[in-house]
Design a protein around this motif. Structure first.
Motif, PDB file in Angstrom:
ATOM      1  N   GLU A  24       0.843  -1.187   0.000  1.00 56.62           N
ATOM      2  CA  GLU A  24       0.000   0.000   0.000  1.00 56.62           C
ATOM      3  C   GLU A  24       0.883   1.243   0.000  1.00 56.62           C
ATOM      4  OE1 GLU A  24      -3.921   0.842   2.434  1.00 56.62           O
ATOM      5  OE2 GLU A  24      -2.167   1.217   3.677  1.00 56.62           O
ATOM      6  N   CYS A  25       0.664   2.116  -0.985  1.00 59.84           N
ATOM      7  CA  CYS A  25       1.409   3.371  -1.067  1.00 59.84           C
ATOM      8  C   CYS A  25       1.022   4.245   0.127  1.00 59.84           C
ATOM      9  CB  CYS A  25       1.098   4.087  -2.372  1.00 59.84           C
ATOM     10  SG  CYS A  25       1.833   5.745  -2.477  1.00 59.84           S
ATOM     11  N   GLN A  26       2.021   4.713   0.854  1.00 62.72           N
ATOM     12  CA  GLN A  26       1.745   5.507   2.052  1.00 62.72           C
ATOM     13  C   GLN A  26       1.412   6.958   1.720  1.00 62.72           C
ATOM     14  OE1 GLN A  26       1.536   3.834   5.274  1.00 62.72           O
ATOM     15  NE2 GLN A  26       1.320   2.430   3.534  1.00 62.72           N
ATOM     16  N   GLU A  27       1.597   7.342   0.465  1.00 64.93           N
ATOM     17  CA  GLU A  27       1.231   8.702   0.064  1.00 64.93           C
ATOM     18  C   GLU A  27      -0.252   8.780  -0.318  1.00 64.93           C
ATOM     19  OE1 GLU A  27       4.072  10.305   0.516  1.00 64.93           O
ATOM     20  OE2 GLU A  27       5.164   8.405   0.530  1.00 64.93           O
ATOM     21  N   CYS A  28      -0.735   7.785  -1.073  1.00 68.58           N
ATOM     22  CA  CYS A  28      -2.100   7.900  -1.615  1.00 68.58           C
ATOM     23  C   CYS A  28      -3.004   6.723  -1.272  1.00 68.58           C
ATOM     24  CB  CYS A  28      -2.041   8.074  -3.138  1.00 68.58           C
ATOM     25  SG  CYS A  28      -1.545   6.584  -4.013  1.00 68.58           S
ATOM     26  N   GLY A  29      -2.459   5.636  -0.713  1.00 70.64           N
ATOM     27  CA  GLY A  29      -3.289   4.506  -0.328  1.00 70.64           C
ATOM     28  C   GLY A  29      -3.520   3.477  -1.425  1.00 70.64           C
ATOM     29  N   THR A  43       8.319   3.775  -8.099  1.00 71.22           N
ATOM     30  CA  THR A  43       7.403   4.878  -8.348  1.00 71.22           C
ATOM     31  C   THR A  43       5.963   4.380  -8.255  1.00 71.22           C
ATOM     32  OG1 THR A  43       9.022   5.831  -9.862  1.00 71.22           O
ATOM     33  CG2 THR A  43       6.765   6.669  -9.996  1.00 71.22           C
ATOM     34  N   CYS A  44       5.131   5.080  -7.467  1.00 67.97           N
ATOM     35  CA  CYS A  44       3.726   4.693  -7.370  1.00 67.97           C
ATOM     36  C   CYS A  44       3.027   4.992  -8.691  1.00 67.97           C
ATOM     37  CB  CYS A  44       3.048   5.449  -6.230  1.00 67.97           C
ATOM     38  SG  CYS A  44       1.267   5.143  -6.151  1.00 67.97           S
ATOM     39  N   LYS A  45       2.270   4.010  -9.200  1.00 70.72           N
ATOM     40  CA  LYS A  45       1.608   4.192 -10.500  1.00 70.72           C
ATOM     41  C   LYS A  45       0.416   5.120 -10.413  1.00 70.72           C
ATOM     42  CE  LYS A  45       2.062  -0.370 -11.672  1.00 70.72           C
ATOM     43  NZ  LYS A  45       1.550  -1.596 -12.313  1.00 70.72           N
ATOM     44  N   LYS A  46      -0.089   5.368  -9.196  1.00 71.54           N
ATOM     45  CA  LYS A  46      -1.262   6.223  -9.091  1.00 71.54           C
ATOM     46  C   LYS A  46      -0.887   7.684  -8.811  1.00 71.54           C
ATOM     47  CE  LYS A  46      -5.859   6.582  -7.150  1.00 71.54           C
ATOM     48  NZ  LYS A  46      -6.856   6.011  -6.237  1.00 71.54           N
ATOM     49  N   CYS A  47      -0.062   7.916  -7.762  1.00 69.80           N
ATOM     50  CA  CYS A  47       0.229   9.299  -7.378  1.00 69.80           C
ATOM     51  C   CYS A  47       1.607   9.746  -7.841  1.00 69.80           C
ATOM     52  CB  CYS A  47       0.089   9.484  -5.875  1.00 69.80           C
ATOM     53  SG  CYS A  47       1.414   8.724  -4.912  1.00 69.80           S
ATOM     54  N   ALA A  48       2.388   8.825  -8.407  1.00 66.93           N
ATOM     55  CA  ALA A  48       3.714   9.122  -8.965  1.00 66.93           C
ATOM     56  C   ALA A  48       4.739   9.513  -7.906  1.00 66.93           C
ATOM     57  CB  ALA A  48       3.625  10.186 -10.053  1.00 66.93           C
TER      58      ALA A  48
HETATM   59 ZN    ZN Z   1       0.722   6.592  -4.371  1.00 65.64          ZN
END
Ligand code: ZN
Length: 138
Positions: free
Chosen positions: A20-25, A35-40
């Protein structure tokens, strides 16, 4: 005979562990990327989360015209698998096994497993497998 037919070494092969990305969930599966594919976010900070062993069918297709060495028809689904705790579900794609077209529809709850799909000769190819729950069968 007892014990598993074959042993797995990687935790992700045995259990539905996601990140789970801690920036955007957003939940990444099966592997985390820098690199997170959703929030980059880069580099993204991930926390491991446990997924449930059942998910909901969002969409599916039936593949009918396949090369001779594939079993056909083949059902391919897009499934949302909730986390064991709170948080967004993981949205994953995978094959249905031991499942007939008539047994599923959008909204169906299906069992989700992460297993060896086939062997390419050198190494196992792992992927999701979905099937309708069989607990009502003896
Ligand atoms: Zn993210």
């Amino acid at each position: 005979m007892s014990g598993p037919r074959y042993r797995r070494t990687r935790e992700q092969d045995q259990r539905l562990v996601a990140f789970e990305c801690q920036e955007c969930g957003w939940v990444s599966y099966p592997e985390e990327k820098r690199t997170c594919k959703k929030c980059a976010a880069a580099p993204a900070t991930y926390e491991r989360v446990q997924l449930q062993e059942q998910g909901e069918v969002l969409s599916f297709v039936e593949q009918v015209y396949l090369p001779d060495d594939f079993e056909s028809p083949q059902l391919l689904g897009m499934i949302d698998i909730p986390q064991v705790g709170d948080g967004e579900p993981a949205r994953v794609y995978g094959l249905f096994t031991e499942t007939e077209r008539e047994e599923i529809e959008v909204g169906s709850q299906v069992d989700a497993r992460f297993r060896e799909l086939f062997d390419d000769g050198d190494r196992p190819i792992n992927s999701f497998k979905f099937s309708v729950p069989r607990e009502e069968k003896a």
